[in-house]
Design a protein around this motif. Structure first.
Motif, PDB file in Angstrom:
ATOM      1  N   ARG A  66       0.844  -1.207   0.000  1.00  0.00           N
ATOM      2  CA  ARG A  66       0.000   0.000   0.000  1.00  0.00           C
ATOM      3  C   ARG A  66       0.872   1.246   0.000  1.00  0.00           C
ATOM      4  O   ARG A  66       0.640   2.184  -0.754  1.00  0.00           O
ATOM      5  N   SER A  69       2.452   1.752  -3.342  1.00  0.00           N
ATOM      6  CA  SER A  69       1.454   2.240  -4.313  1.00  0.00           C
ATOM      7  C   SER A  69       1.313   3.753  -4.218  1.00  0.00           C
ATOM      8  O   SER A  69       1.221   4.445  -5.244  1.00  0.00           O
ATOM      9  N   LEU A  70       1.315   4.260  -2.989  1.00  0.00           N
ATOM     10  CA  LEU A  70       1.201   5.712  -2.804  1.00  0.00           C
ATOM     11  C   LEU A  70       2.444   6.432  -3.339  1.00  0.00           C
ATOM     12  O   LEU A  70       2.331   7.499  -3.950  1.00  0.00           O
ATOM     13  N   LYS A  72       4.288   5.384  -5.744  1.00  0.00           N
ATOM     14  CA  LYS A  72       4.175   5.284  -7.209  1.00  0.00           C
ATOM     15  C   LYS A  72       3.207   6.350  -7.739  1.00  0.00           C
ATOM     16  O   LYS A  72       3.514   7.043  -8.719  1.00  0.00           O
ATOM     17  N   GLU A  73       2.065   6.509  -7.056  1.00  0.00           N
ATOM     18  CA  GLU A  73       1.077   7.519  -7.448  1.00  0.00           C
ATOM     19  C   GLU A  73       1.661   8.928  -7.405  1.00  0.00           C
ATOM     20  O   GLU A  73       1.326   9.771  -8.225  1.00  0.00           O
ATOM     21  N   ARG A  74       2.534   9.176  -6.436  1.00  0.00           N
ATOM     22  CA  ARG A  74       3.144  10.507  -6.293  1.00  0.00           C
ATOM     23  C   ARG A  74       4.339  10.701  -7.214  1.00  0.00           C
ATOM     24  O   ARG A  74       4.938  11.780  -7.232  1.00  0.00           O
ATOM     25  N   GLY A  75       4.700   9.671  -7.956  1.00  0.00           N
ATOM     26  CA  GLY A  75       5.772   9.804  -8.938  1.00  0.00           C
ATOM     27  C   GLY A  75       7.178   9.659  -8.384  1.00  0.00           C
ATOM     28  O   GLY A  75       8.141  10.123  -8.996  1.00  0.00           O
ATOM     29  N   SER A  78       8.839   3.623  -9.542  1.00  0.00           N
ATOM     30  CA  SER A  78       8.097   2.785 -10.478  1.00  0.00           C
ATOM     31  C   SER A  78       8.383   1.346 -10.069  1.00  0.00           C
ATOM     32  O   SER A  78       9.400   1.066  -9.432  1.00  0.00           O
TER      33      SER A  78
END
Length: 149
Positions: A66, A69-70, A72-75, A78
């Protein structure tokens, strides 16, 4: 009670809860980035997977998944098809900055406050997430000016 020179008095002190700095990553996100950075630096091949982060931090794999994933979402990272975690340019820069704060704080606690290494390391790990940039810069400047780092 005897007053400490230059310290705030009970009339001046402003107790406040520790909150995330505006627009910045939460402590757990910083911890994940730092763990990824440390693991990558330790390994010759630089490969890091979620299970490695979970093992390093003593957390469950679902929790780490989790958190990743956060990130990754924030860039900041990867995740490749094989599960390898890679930093983005921004993510690597932030991870290096977090780790540097950790290093400077550890040195400060050990050499200025005369705290034992294990406690200095542990405290640095907690403080690095909440210390202001201004105070951190002051500590770094002090350490450099006094040839400690």
């Amino acid at each position: 009670m005897k007053l400490i020179k230059s310290a705030p008095t009970v009339l001046d002190a402003v107790p406040e809860s520790v909150q995330k700095k505006a627009g910045e990553l939460a402590e757990s996100g910083e911890t994940y980035l730092e763990a990824i950075y440390v693991i990558k630096e330790r390994r010759e091949n630089g490969l890091v997977r979620a299970v490695d982060v979970a093992n390093e931090l003593g957390l469950s794999r679902p929790s780490v998944s989790r958190g990743l994933s956060l990130l990754k979402e924030r860039g900041y990272i990867s995740v490749e098809l094989a599960g390898d975690i890679e930093f983005t340019k921004e993510g690597r820069a932030l991870a290096e900055k977090i780790f540097k704060r950790h290093q400077y704080l550890t040195v400060f606690f050990k050499h200025i406050a005369n705290v034992p290494s294990d406690i200095a390391e542990s405290d640095a790990c907690r403080v690095e997430h909440v210390i202001s940039e201004h105070t951190m810069n002051g500590i770094i400047e002090y350490l450099k000016k006094n040839d400690i780092v």
